[in-house]
Design an enzyme around this catalytic site. Structure first.
Site, PDB file in Angstrom:
ATOM      1  N   ARG A  64       0.830  -1.220   0.000  1.00  9.71           N
ATOM      2  CA  ARG A  64       0.000   0.000   0.000  1.00  9.71           C
ATOM      3  C   ARG A  64       0.852   1.253   0.000  1.00  9.71           C
ATOM      4  O   ARG A  64       0.397   2.316  -0.428  1.00  9.71           O
ATOM      5  CB  ARG A  64      -0.981  -0.048   1.170  1.00  9.71           C
ATOM      6  CG  ARG A  64      -2.024  -1.158   0.992  1.00  9.71           C
ATOM      7  CD  ARG A  64      -2.949  -1.277   2.175  1.00  9.71           C
ATOM      8  NE  ARG A  64      -2.286  -1.689   3.387  1.00  9.71           N
ATOM      9  CZ  ARG A  64      -2.012  -2.957   3.731  1.00  9.71           C
ATOM     10  NH1 ARG A  64      -2.386  -3.947   2.941  1.00  9.71           N
ATOM     11  NH2 ARG A  64      -1.396  -3.232   4.852  1.00  9.71           N
ATOM     12  N   GLU A 101       7.045 -10.123  15.463  1.00 10.37           N
ATOM     13  CA  GLU A 101       6.635 -10.700  16.744  1.00 10.37           C
ATOM     14  C   GLU A 101       6.849 -12.217  16.717  1.00 10.37           C
ATOM     15  O   GLU A 101       7.356 -12.803  17.664  1.00 10.37           O
ATOM     16  CB  GLU A 101       5.168 -10.344  16.999  1.00 10.37           C
ATOM     17  CG  GLU A 101       4.746 -10.613  18.420  1.00 10.37           C
ATOM     18  CD  GLU A 101       3.314 -10.179  18.673  1.00 10.37           C
ATOM     19  OE1 GLU A 101       2.715  -9.556  17.785  1.00 10.37           O
ATOM     20  OE2 GLU A 101       2.808 -10.505  19.759  1.00 10.37           O
TER      21      GLU A 101
HETATM   22  P1  AMP Z   1       4.851  -2.381  11.776  1.00  6.88           P
HETATM   23  O1  AMP Z   1       6.107  -2.922  11.216  1.00  6.88           O
HETATM   24  O2  AMP Z   1       4.370  -3.092  12.993  1.00  6.88           O
HETATM   25  O3  AMP Z   1       4.928  -0.867  11.991  1.00  6.88           O
HETATM   26  O4  AMP Z   1       3.709  -2.639  10.704  1.00  6.88           O
HETATM   27  C1  AMP Z   1       3.611  -1.821   9.591  1.00  6.88           C
HETATM   28  C2  AMP Z   1       3.250  -2.575   8.348  1.00  6.88           C
HETATM   29  O5  AMP Z   1       2.248  -3.557   8.583  1.00  6.88           O
HETATM   30  C3  AMP Z   1       2.697  -1.625   7.304  1.00  6.88           C
HETATM   31  O6  AMP Z   1       3.258  -1.957   6.043  1.00  6.88           O
HETATM   32  C4  AMP Z   1       1.204  -1.829   7.349  1.00  6.88           C
HETATM   33  O7  AMP Z   1       0.677  -1.872   6.050  1.00  6.88           O
HETATM   34  C5  AMP Z   1       0.988  -3.155   8.067  1.00  6.88           C
HETATM   35  N1  AMP Z   1       0.066  -3.059   9.209  1.00  6.88           N
HETATM   36  C6  AMP Z   1       0.411  -3.190  10.526  1.00  6.88           C
HETATM   37  N2  AMP Z   1      -0.650  -3.141  11.316  1.00  6.88           N
HETATM   38  C7  AMP Z   1      -1.709  -2.932  10.500  1.00  6.88           C
HETATM   39  C8  AMP Z   1      -3.134  -2.780  10.737  1.00  6.88           C
HETATM   40  N3  AMP Z   1      -3.667  -2.819  11.971  1.00  6.88           N
HETATM   41  N4  AMP Z   1      -3.925  -2.587   9.666  1.00  6.88           N
HETATM   42  C9  AMP Z   1      -3.392  -2.550   8.416  1.00  6.88           C
HETATM   43  N5  AMP Z   1      -2.094  -2.710   8.143  1.00  6.88           N
HETATM   44  C10 AMP Z   1      -1.251  -2.896   9.168  1.00  6.88           C
END
Ligand code: AMP
Length: 177
Positions: A64, A101
């Protein structure tokens, strides 16, 4: 953050419980980008603070981040670099592995994707734990890029990812506390 735009985004997003894993509340942004006026206003708002920042490259994270980042790059008159999941890019790549995780993942970019010293804006849809963005920043720093900024449509602030995107102070249009 302009509240009127934030509430338009919030009412357009669709929350999907337990996707893609149990316990995750997935924030589906497809209605935001499917709404012509809202998509235009989101891109305008995510680009505006960077118009005078000399951004040469927008780097978007699969998948996205490609949609938002490509439009932002065009609005800024910058190039676009896709930061991809492993095995998708056809030529020689630079790779950064990072912990999730459960397990691990990796991000890749073509070896000639970013010139040393280039001013780069990092873009993705959601800043959650910040692990993905931190890995993307590490990847861009391998090229000797300057991280001139970071922009996200949504921040899940309770996951405290913001501190992991240093040195950039990320622009966010909608925050969930
Ligand atoms: P993080 O590495 O935990 O910051 O997760 C970020 C990535 O995971 C991004 O590329 C987001 O598109 C996806 N992502 C994480 N959590 C969500 C969520 N609750 N809804 C949609 N996409 C998420």
């Amino acid at each position: 953050m302009p509240d009127a735009l934030a509430s338009r985004i919030a009412s357009s997003i669709r929350d999907v419980p337990d996707f893609p894993h149990p316990g995750i509340l997935f924030r589906d942004i497809t209605p935001v980008i499917g709404d012509a006026a809202l998509f235009r206003d989101v891109i305008r708002e995510m680009s505006a603070p960077f118009q005078e920042q000399g951004i040469e490259v927008v780097a978007g994270i699969e998948a996205r981040g490609f949609i938002l980042g490509g439009a932002i790059a065009a609005a800024l008159g910058a190039g676009f670099v896709p930061i991809r999941k492993p095995g998708r890019l056809p030529r020689a790549r630079v790779r950064v592995d990072y912990a999730l995780e459960y397990g691990s993942d990796a991000l890749e970019a073509h070896v000639d994707a970013v010139s040393p010293g280039a001013r780069v804006l990092l873009v993705d849809d959601v800043l959650a734990t910040g692990g993905t963005a931190a890995a993307a920043i590490e990847l861009l720093q391998r090229f000797g890029a300057t991280i001139a900024g970071a922009a996200f449509l949504i921040e899940l602030a309770f996951l405290r990812g913001r501190g992991r995107v240093a040195p950039a102070d990320p622009l966010v249009l909608l925050r969930y506390d």
